[in-house]
Write a protein that holds these residues in place. Sequence first.
Motif, PDB file in Angstrom:
ATOM      1  N   HIS A  29       0.837  -1.371   0.215  1.00 51.93           N
ATOM      2  CA  HIS A  29      -0.004   0.064   0.065  1.00 51.93           C
ATOM      3  C   HIS A  29       0.980   1.221   0.036  1.00 51.93           C
ATOM      4  CE1 HIS A  29      -3.591  -2.286   1.938  1.00 51.93           C
ATOM      5  NE2 HIS A  29      -3.159  -2.618   0.569  1.00 51.93           N
ATOM      6  N   ASP A  30       0.231   2.296  -0.733  1.00 54.02           N
ATOM      7  CA  ASP A  30       1.129   3.600  -0.838  1.00 54.02           C
ATOM      8  C   ASP A  30       1.568   4.306   0.364  1.00 54.02           C
ATOM      9  OD1 ASP A  30      -1.316   4.370  -0.534  1.00 54.02           O
ATOM     10  OD2 ASP A  30      -1.328   5.447  -2.447  1.00 54.02           O
ATOM     11  N   TRP A  31       0.721   3.980   1.504  1.00 54.90           N
ATOM     12  CA  TRP A  31       0.731   4.574   2.676  1.00 54.90           C
ATOM     13  C   TRP A  31       1.482   3.844   3.747  1.00 54.90           C
ATOM     14  CZ3 TRP A  31      -1.420   1.713   6.636  1.00 54.90           C
ATOM     15  CH2 TRP A  31      -2.297   0.890   6.247  1.00 54.90           C
ATOM     16  N   TRP A  32       2.040   2.757   3.373  1.00 57.33           N
ATOM     17  CA  TRP A  32       2.387   1.821   4.376  1.00 57.33           C
ATOM     18  C   TRP A  32       3.975   1.753   4.259  1.00 57.33           C
ATOM     19  CZ3 TRP A  32       0.085  -1.645   7.819  1.00 57.33           C
ATOM     20  CH2 TRP A  32       1.105  -2.592   8.643  1.00 57.33           C
ATOM     21  N   ASP A  33       4.603   2.618   5.131  1.00 62.89           N
ATOM     22  CA  ASP A  33       6.086   2.587   5.026  1.00 62.89           C
ATOM     23  C   ASP A  33       6.632   3.304   6.277  1.00 62.89           C
ATOM     24  OD1 ASP A  33       6.258   5.381   4.571  1.00 62.89           O
ATOM     25  OD2 ASP A  33       5.954   5.095   2.583  1.00 62.89           O
ATOM     26  N   ARG A  34       8.050   3.121   6.619  1.00 61.94           N
ATOM     27  CA  ARG A  34       8.486   3.305   7.759  1.00 61.94           C
ATOM     28  C   ARG A  34       8.490   4.810   7.999  1.00 61.94           C
ATOM     29  NH1 ARG A  34      13.409  -0.448  10.249  1.00 61.94           N
ATOM     30  NH2 ARG A  34      12.122  -2.478   9.666  1.00 61.94           N
ATOM     31  N   GLU A  35       8.536   5.666   6.933  1.00 61.31           N
ATOM     32  CA  GLU A  35       8.472   7.201   6.868  1.00 61.31           C
ATOM     33  C   GLU A  35       7.058   7.510   7.510  1.00 61.31           C
ATOM     34  OE1 GLU A  35      10.343   9.406   3.415  1.00 61.31           O
ATOM     35  OE2 GLU A  35      10.073   7.518   2.410  1.00 61.31           O
ATOM     36  N   THR A  36       6.007   6.877   7.203  1.00 69.05           N
ATOM     37  CA  THR A  36       4.831   7.340   7.663  1.00 69.05           C
ATOM     38  C   THR A  36       4.668   7.031   9.220  1.00 69.05           C
ATOM     39  OG1 THR A  36       3.687   6.626   5.814  1.00 69.05           O
ATOM     40  CG2 THR A  36       2.176   6.653   7.516  1.00 69.05           C
ATOM     41  N   PHE A  37       4.801   5.753   9.570  1.00 66.69           N
ATOM     42  CA  PHE A  37       4.916   5.581  10.973  1.00 66.69           C
ATOM     43  C   PHE A  37       6.116   6.104  11.634  1.00 66.69           C
ATOM     44  CE2 PHE A  37       3.160   1.577   8.868  1.00 66.69           C
ATOM     45  CZ  PHE A  37       1.868   1.927   8.766  1.00 66.69           C
ATOM     46  N   GLY A  38       7.296   6.022  11.385  1.00 67.88           N
ATOM     47  CA  GLY A  38       8.294   6.580  12.139  1.00 67.88           C
ATOM     48  C   GLY A  38       8.079   8.206  12.159  1.00 67.88           C
ATOM     49  N   GLY A  39       7.592   8.821  11.051  1.00 71.70           N
ATOM     50  CA  GLY A  39       7.461  10.299  11.096  1.00 71.70           C
ATOM     51  C   GLY A  39       6.434  10.918  11.934  1.00 71.70           C
TER      52      GLY A  39
END
Length: 211
Positions: free
Chosen positions: A175-185
């Motif tokens: 998914h385009d929203w699923w990455d470490r930048e999203t959750f880590g940010g």
Amino acid sequence: MKPLTTGPGPIHVIGLAAHPDDLEIGCGGTLLRLGARPGASAAFLTLTGSSERTEEARRAAAAVWPGARSTFAGLPDGRLPGHWDAVKQTLHDFAASTPPPDVVLAPRYDDAHQDHRLLGRLVTTVWRDALVLHYEIPKWDGDLGRPSTYVRLSKEVALRKLEILDECYPSQVGHDWWDRETFGGLMRMRGIECRSHYAEAFVVPKAVIDL
């Protein structure tokens, strides 16, 4: 601001999710911290989920809190408001099957997703005597608000949360929203707001403090 701290001794935690991955996204770091307390126990309830995603959630729960009890209700994803009676009864049945909790973790009651929102609104009608922490989930709707309560996370805990999300939920990685930048940010931003490097944030509409 000097933080409030929980007292010593065992703690029982209930984690409520509308979907598999809600708990790990919204409060995975907090669960890692609470689960490290001596004598702590936990029970998790997820209302929806396919067999594939249910297995992913079982693996994630075991990674976040080894020994936690996980229950899956199998209700329709995205349709929980149309199954209000079943949701309400499921919550009451789950409450009757677990010890009274010290802390309940649930989605925000003003979350833009209808499944999250219903669960967030019903939780305090079932658990009236526990501290309820309403966690946040980033999404396309852009509904992140101004939280009232923070749990500070070490770098090690924050990174472990990110590892668990990627390792345990392969069905979501594309998914385009699923990455470490999203959750880590998001953890980094909430950390700034409470003078920490990383944190998770919650809304607490009511709390009782014994001074």
